[in-house]
Design a protein around this motif. Structure first.
Motif, PDB file in Angstrom:
ATOM      1  N   GLU A 106       0.824  -1.213   0.000  1.00 31.92           N
ATOM      2  CA  GLU A 106       0.000   0.000   0.000  1.00 31.92           C
ATOM      3  C   GLU A 106       0.853   1.257   0.000  1.00 31.92           C
ATOM      4  O   GLU A 106       0.453   2.288  -0.532  1.00 31.92           O
ATOM      5  CB  GLU A 106      -0.947  -0.004   1.201  1.00 31.92           C
ATOM      6  N   LEU A 107       2.040   1.160   0.601  1.00 34.44           N
ATOM      7  CA  LEU A 107       2.935   2.317   0.620  1.00 34.44           C
ATOM      8  C   LEU A 107       3.506   2.574  -0.777  1.00 34.44           C
ATOM      9  O   LEU A 107       3.643   3.732  -1.191  1.00 34.44           O
ATOM     10  CB  LEU A 107       4.055   2.081   1.631  1.00 34.44           C
ATOM     11  N   ILE A 108       3.819   1.501  -1.495  1.00 32.92           N
ATOM     12  CA  ILE A 108       4.272   1.669  -2.881  1.00 32.92           C
ATOM     13  C   ILE A 108       3.172   2.334  -3.708  1.00 32.92           C
ATOM     14  O   ILE A 108       3.423   3.280  -4.472  1.00 32.92           O
ATOM     15  CB  ILE A 108       4.647   0.309  -3.499  1.00 32.92           C
ATOM     16  N   LEU A 109       1.946   1.845  -3.554  1.00 33.98           N
ATOM     17  CA  LEU A 109       0.823   2.412  -4.301  1.00 33.98           C
ATOM     18  C   LEU A 109       0.580   3.869  -3.911  1.00 33.98           C
ATOM     19  O   LEU A 109       0.238   4.699  -4.766  1.00 33.98           O
ATOM     20  CB  LEU A 109      -0.433   1.580  -4.059  1.00 33.98           C
ATOM     21  N   HIS A 110       0.765   4.178  -2.635  1.00 35.27           N
ATOM     22  CA  HIS A 110       0.595   5.557  -2.168  1.00 35.27           C
ATOM     23  C   HIS A 110       1.573   6.489  -2.875  1.00 35.27           C
ATOM     24  O   HIS A 110       1.183   7.540  -3.403  1.00 35.27           O
ATOM     25  CB  HIS A 110       0.803   5.630  -0.653  1.00 35.27           C
ATOM     26  N   TYR A 111       2.839   6.107  -2.883  1.00 37.85           N
ATOM     27  CA  TYR A 111       3.842   6.984  -3.502  1.00 37.85           C
ATOM     28  C   TYR A 111       3.684   7.035  -5.025  1.00 37.85           C
ATOM     29  O   TYR A 111       3.934   8.082  -5.645  1.00 37.85           O
ATOM     30  CB  TYR A 111       5.252   6.542  -3.120  1.00 37.85           C
ATOM     31  N   ALA A 112       3.266   5.935  -5.620  1.00 38.75           N
ATOM     32  CA  ALA A 112       2.990   5.952  -7.060  1.00 38.75           C
ATOM     33  C   ALA A 112       1.868   6.934  -7.370  1.00 38.75           C
ATOM     34  O   ALA A 112       1.935   7.697  -8.345  1.00 38.75           O
ATOM     35  CB  ALA A 112       2.622   4.552  -7.543  1.00 38.75           C
ATOM     36  N   ASN A 113       0.845   6.935  -6.540  1.00 45.55           N
ATOM     37  CA  ASN A 113      -0.261   7.868  -6.715  1.00 45.55           C
ATOM     38  C   ASN A 113       0.208   9.310  -6.528  1.00 45.55           C
ATOM     39  O   ASN A 113      -0.196  10.208  -7.277  1.00 45.55           O
ATOM     40  CB  ASN A 113      -1.380   7.545  -5.715  1.00 45.55           C
ATOM     41  N   GLU A 114       1.069   9.521  -5.525  1.00 45.42           N
ATOM     42  CA  GLU A 114       1.604  10.867  -5.294  1.00 45.42           C
ATOM     43  C   GLU A 114       2.445  11.346  -6.478  1.00 45.42           C
ATOM     44  O   GLU A 114       2.531  12.550  -6.741  1.00 45.42           O
ATOM     45  CB  GLU A 114       2.445  10.882  -4.020  1.00 45.42           C
ATOM     46  N   PHE A 168       8.223  14.907  -6.983  1.00 42.17           N
ATOM     47  CA  PHE A 168       9.354  14.163  -6.446  1.00 42.17           C
ATOM     48  C   PHE A 168      10.030  14.934  -5.306  1.00 42.17           C
ATOM     49  O   PHE A 168      10.242  14.391  -4.207  1.00 42.17           O
ATOM     50  CB  PHE A 168      10.346  13.885  -7.575  1.00 42.17           C
ATOM     51  N   TYR A 169      10.352  16.182  -5.556  1.00 40.63           N
ATOM     52  CA  TYR A 169      11.043  16.972  -4.536  1.00 40.63           C
ATOM     53  C   TYR A 169      10.136  17.275  -3.345  1.00 40.63           C
ATOM     54  O   TYR A 169      10.601  17.352  -2.198  1.00 40.63           O
ATOM     55  CB  TYR A 169      11.619  18.243  -5.149  1.00 40.63           C
ATOM     56  N   GLU A 174       8.965  16.052   2.412  1.00 37.40           N
ATOM     57  CA  GLU A 174       7.999  15.574   3.413  1.00 37.40           C
ATOM     58  C   GLU A 174       8.513  14.352   4.178  1.00 37.40           C
ATOM     59  O   GLU A 174       8.015  14.050   5.263  1.00 37.40           O
ATOM     60  CB  GLU A 174       6.676  15.215   2.723  1.00 37.40           C
ATOM     61  N   ASP A 175       9.496  13.663   3.615  1.00 36.28           N
ATOM     62  CA  ASP A 175      10.018  12.443   4.247  1.00 36.28           C
ATOM     63  C   ASP A 175      11.002  12.834   5.357  1.00 36.28           C
ATOM     64  O   ASP A 175      12.113  13.284   5.085  1.00 36.28           O
ATOM     65  CB  ASP A 175      10.719  11.575   3.202  1.00 36.28           C
ATOM     66  N   ILE A 194      16.911  20.576  -0.908  1.00 29.51           N
ATOM     67  CA  ILE A 194      16.860  19.301  -0.180  1.00 29.51           C
ATOM     68  C   ILE A 194      18.239  18.751   0.169  1.00 29.51           C
ATOM     69  O   ILE A 194      18.336  17.681   0.764  1.00 29.51           O
ATOM     70  CB  ILE A 194      16.075  18.232  -0.968  1.00 29.51           C
ATOM     71  N   VAL A 195      19.309  19.448  -0.201  1.00 31.72           N
ATOM     72  CA  VAL A 195      20.655  18.983   0.155  1.00 31.72           C
ATOM     73  C   VAL A 195      21.308  19.943   1.147  1.00 31.72           C
ATOM     74  O   VAL A 195      20.958  21.122   1.215  1.00 31.72           O
ATOM     75  CB  VAL A 195      21.555  18.818  -1.095  1.00 31.72           C
ATOM     76  N   ASN A 196      22.234  19.414   1.915  1.00 34.89           N
ATOM     77  CA  ASN A 196      22.991  20.254   2.834  1.00 34.89           C
ATOM     78  C   ASN A 196      24.502  20.103   2.670  1.00 34.89           C
ATOM     79  O   ASN A 196      25.278  20.683   3.429  1.00 34.89           O
ATOM     80  CB  ASN A 196      22.591  19.989   4.295  1.00 34.89           C
ATOM     81  N   ARG A 197      24.906  19.297   1.677  1.00 36.24           N
ATOM     82  CA  ARG A 197      26.330  19.160   1.362  1.00 36.24           C
ATOM     83  C   ARG A 197      26.513  19.107  -0.146  1.00 36.24           C
ATOM     84  O   ARG A 197      25.672  18.581  -0.866  1.00 36.24           O
ATOM     85  CB  ARG A 197      26.924  17.874   1.962  1.00 36.24           C
TER      86      ARG A 197
END
Length: 216
Positions: A106-114, A168-169, A174-175, A194-197
């Motif tokens: 369900e988590l895979i499907l969630h992110y695919a939907n997002e 994607f970003y 959000e993660d 989203i990067v710090n280095r």
């Protein structure tokens, strides 16, 4: 943690990595940059245990990625620039990831939907026959669902349209799971939020390694 010590990788007479020393800690989010042939891909493949060092060593949470490859790959998610020629259809691929990596379907499907990937209409289509953008969305959804300690993206937005890049970003922002994330990119501007280095490679060596900001 990723600890790389005096790493050299030579292919015949060509030295792809030359005595590389660097460490990545949890909550390091790195833009890995440099011209083609700088050694970025060799470094990533060495981290994942695809290449044996000519000399030096890599430790992933204290484990050698060659001697302990199965254990190391369990904590790494990798999205390549060119999706692999997977012959499974999406339903089979999701079931395989669910069983092999203990990932919630369900988590895979969630992110695919997002990511605006229409799984339902394409569930029984071969991954290999999907468009480049659809393949990339699927791989991104899987990488996010795995909740890995280390996540590596090699030019992940190369096949994505502007809206999919924004999605994607947004998902990465959000993660909040603690992890190391490594982005191979030619565009610092695209990943700067989203990067710090920043790590810049050239001719198999690290020429820039600096903190650029704290992520809010």
């Amino acid at each position: 943690m990723i600890k790389i010590s005096n790493l050299t990788k030579q292919f015949n007479s060509h030295k792809s990595l030359n005595n590389v020393n660097i460490e990545f800690q949890k909550n390091d989010h790195i833009a890995l940059m440099g011209p083609n042939g700088a050694g970025k891909t060799t470094l990533i493949r060495s981290i994942m245990g695809y290449y044996h060092p000519t000399s030096g060593e890599i430790l992933i949470n204290g484990k050698d990625p060659i001697k302990n490859r199965t254990e190391v790959l369990k904590i790494i998610s990798f999205v390549p620039q060119l999706p692999p020629p997977i012959k499974l259809n999406l339903d089979e691929l999701i079931k395989y990831i669910e069983r092999s990596s203990n990932v919630n379907k369900e988590l895979i499907l969630h992110y695919a939907n997002e990511m605006k990937l229409d799984i339902k209409s394409n569930l029984y289509k071969s991954f290999f026959k999907l468009s480049g953008g659809m393949k990339q969305k699927m791989l991104i959804a899987i990488s996010l669902a795995r909740k890995s300690d280390i996540i590596i993206y090699d030019e992940p937005t190369a096949n994505l349209d502007p809206k999919a890049r924004d999605d994607f970003y947004r998902l990465l922002k959000e993660d909040k799971n603690e992890k190391i994330s490594l982005f191979v990119t030619h565009r610092l501007e695209e990943v700067k939020k989203i990067v710090n280095r920043q790590v810049y490679m050239d001719l198999g060596e690290i020429v820039i390694n600096k903190k650029i900001k704290e992520i809010l």
